[in-house]
Design an enzyme around this catalytic site. Structure first.
Site, PDB file in Angstrom:
ATOM      1  N   ASP A   1     -59.326  53.803 108.400  1.00  0.00           N
ATOM      2  CA  ASP A   1     -58.024  53.492 108.989  1.00  0.00           C
ATOM      3  C   ASP A   1     -57.890  52.005 109.314  1.00  0.00           C
ATOM      4  OD1 ASP A   1     -56.964  56.034 108.823  1.00  0.00           O
ATOM      5  OD2 ASP A   1     -57.659  56.638 110.801  1.00  0.00           O
TER       6      ASP A   1
ATOM      7  N   ASP B   1     -54.154  54.927 103.644  1.00  0.00           N
ATOM      8  CA  ASP B   1     -55.262  55.634 103.015  1.00  0.00           C
ATOM      9  C   ASP B   1     -54.857  57.086 102.772  1.00  0.00           C
ATOM     10  OD1 ASP B   1     -55.466  56.443 105.689  1.00  0.00           O
ATOM     11  OD2 ASP B   1     -57.641  56.313 105.731  1.00  0.00           O
TER      12      ASP B   1
ATOM     13  N   ASP C   1     -48.225  55.155 111.060  1.00  0.00           N
ATOM     14  CA  ASP C   1     -49.163  54.340 110.288  1.00  0.00           C
ATOM     15  C   ASP C   1     -50.595  54.768 110.573  1.00  0.00           C
ATOM     16  OD1 ASP C   1     -50.024  52.301 108.542  1.00  0.00           O
ATOM     17  OD2 ASP C   1     -48.448  50.955 109.246  1.00  0.00           O
TER      18      ASP C   1
ATOM     19  N   LYS D   1     -56.508  68.973 109.511  1.00  0.00           N
ATOM     20  CA  LYS D   1     -55.435  68.309 110.240  1.00  0.00           C
ATOM     21  C   LYS D   1     -54.291  69.274 110.529  1.00  0.00           C
ATOM     22  CE  LYS D   1     -55.703  63.438 108.869  1.00  0.00           C
ATOM     23  NZ  LYS D   1     -54.961  62.333 108.198  1.00  0.00           N
TER      24      LYS D   1
ATOM     25  N   HIS E   1     -68.927  59.856 123.274  1.00  0.00           N
ATOM     26  CA  HIS E   1     -68.633  60.951 124.188  1.00  0.00           C
ATOM     27  C   HIS E   1     -68.934  62.256 123.478  1.00  0.00           C
ATOM     28  CE1 HIS E   1     -66.821  62.950 127.606  1.00  0.00           C
ATOM     29  NE2 HIS E   1     -66.033  63.651 126.790  1.00  0.00           N
ATOM     30  N   SER E   2     -69.454  63.235 124.215  1.00  0.00           N
ATOM     31  CA  SER E   2     -69.777  64.534 123.627  1.00  0.00           C
ATOM     32  C   SER E   2     -69.325  65.645 124.565  1.00  0.00           C
ATOM     33  CB  SER E   2     -71.288  64.646 123.377  1.00  0.00           C
ATOM     34  OG  SER E   2     -72.008  64.550 124.595  1.00  0.00           O
TER      35      SER E   2
ATOM     36  N   CYS F   1     -60.678  66.628 106.575  1.00  0.00           N
ATOM     37  CA  CYS F   1     -59.281  66.318 106.871  1.00  0.00           C
ATOM     38  C   CYS F   1     -58.325  67.447 106.513  1.00  0.00           C
ATOM     39  CB  CYS F   1     -58.877  65.033 106.153  1.00  0.00           C
ATOM     40  SG  CYS F   1     -59.641  63.550 106.846  1.00  0.00           S
TER      41      CYS F   1
END
Length: 331
Positions: free
Chosen positions: A90, A223, A49, A17, A139-140, A14
């Site tokens: 989430d 979170d 949110d 981000k 999905h790839s 993360c």
């Protein structure tokens, strides 16, 4: 040959981000015009949110979210488990229950072998299975950097939902996982050292914490992930029209986290978090290293709950906002 997955990405987890200030500029003004909506949008873009929620016939709420990122650890199976735990979080942050997920995989097919990708997917599927959540495909794409995560759909009771805009003054703030994952992951990427305590916390579902918060009557939560404790707390206070006082000595940290920040293993994402929130922060006499840990970009972190959660430390309280004063005061 041992493959170090973290060396195939510019960052990790993360911490990759887009910085919160830049992201808010990108999404500012977005307001889809839905013709003849078939469901009532209860939680959307307005407060940033953790997930979207729509109310359908019968009053049930459907939670929809997605999360994916570059490798945060070198082991592909552990990365898959961490990414899935983070994506499911989430839904738990809204007080919901995940029902079905689909995989999102980006893979440099000419650089990394597919048996590693299979291990990533295996880790993700095992975590989803332990959460009682189906994995129904995915999905790839061929990409220059490996990335993995999930899009998750769940259920929530709209009348008992956790949101980031419902914190009220006088409410204690609880944190359900220790901080420090970011600096330990940065150290891992630089040195190859493995930190079991970080992997354990990143692969611990927030399911029990979420259920305990709802059972305790909490209404506000989020979170703690890539924007750090301070970033996510500021967003919750701003959305709720409140402020917060944090007792920095009450905040729990993983073993080795303080040593890692002292040794300089601080990600660019963490520093960008602090740059963004500093204008809304009264640092008091808290040392710089401690403030950096409070802004540490977490991956698959715990829940920050406005309310007392059994077994979780209380790290501060929600207070009334005063014009012209910071939204967060450290003490």
């Amino acid at each position: 040959m041992t493959v170090r997955l973290t060396q195939y990405a510019h960052g990790g987890g993360c911490a990759c981000k887009i910085p919160p200030g830049e992201l808010e500029t990108v999404v500012a003004g977005l307001s889809p015009q839905v013709v003849d909506p078939r469901a009532d949008l209860v939680v959307g873009l307005e407060t940033g949110d953790d997930a979207a929620v729509v109310r359908v016939d019968g009053g049930s709420g459907i939670v929809v979210t997605t999360d994916f990122f570059t490798p945060v650890v070198d082991d592909p199976y552990d990365w898959g488990r961490i990414a899935a735990t983070n994506a499911l979080s989430d839904v738990y942050a809204m007080g919901g229950t995940p029902l079905v997920a689909v995989n999102l995989l980006c893979w440099p097919r000419e650089v990394l072998p597919f048996d590693l990708a299979a291990e990533v997917l295996r880790g993700g599927c095992e975590v989803a299975g332990a959460a009682g959540c189906h994995v129904g495909g995915g999905h790839s794409v061929d990409d220059s950097e490996p990335k993995y995560g999930m899009a998750v759909t769940g259920l929530v009771d709209p009348e008992r939902m956790l949101r980031n805009d419902t914190a009220r003054p006088g409410t204690p703030l609880s944190l359900t996982k220790p901080l420090g994952v970011g600096v330990l992951n940065t150290r891992h990427k630089a040195t190859g050292e493995r930190f079991e305590q970080a992997i354990t916390t990143m692969t611990t579902l927030n399911r029990e914490a979420s259920a305990a918060a709802v059972a305790a009557g909490a209404a506000a939560a989020t979170d703690v992930t890539g924007f750090g404790l301070l970033g996510h707390l500021h967003k919750m206070m701003r959305a709720s029209g409140t402020a917060a006082r944090i007792d920095h000595a009450a905040v729990p940290y993983l073993d080795g986290a303080r040593e890692a920040v002292r040794d300089g293993f601080v990600s660019g994402g963490t520093r960008r978090n602090l740059d963004w929130v500093d204008a809304h922060l009264d640092r008091g006499a808290v040392p710089e290293e401690e403030v950096l840990l409070l802004a540490d970009a977490q991956t698959s972190g715990g829940l920050l709950v406005a309310g007392e959660v059994p077994g979780a430390p209380v790290i501060g309280e929600v207070i009334s906002a005063r014009p012209g004063t910071p939204s967060i005061a450290l003490g």
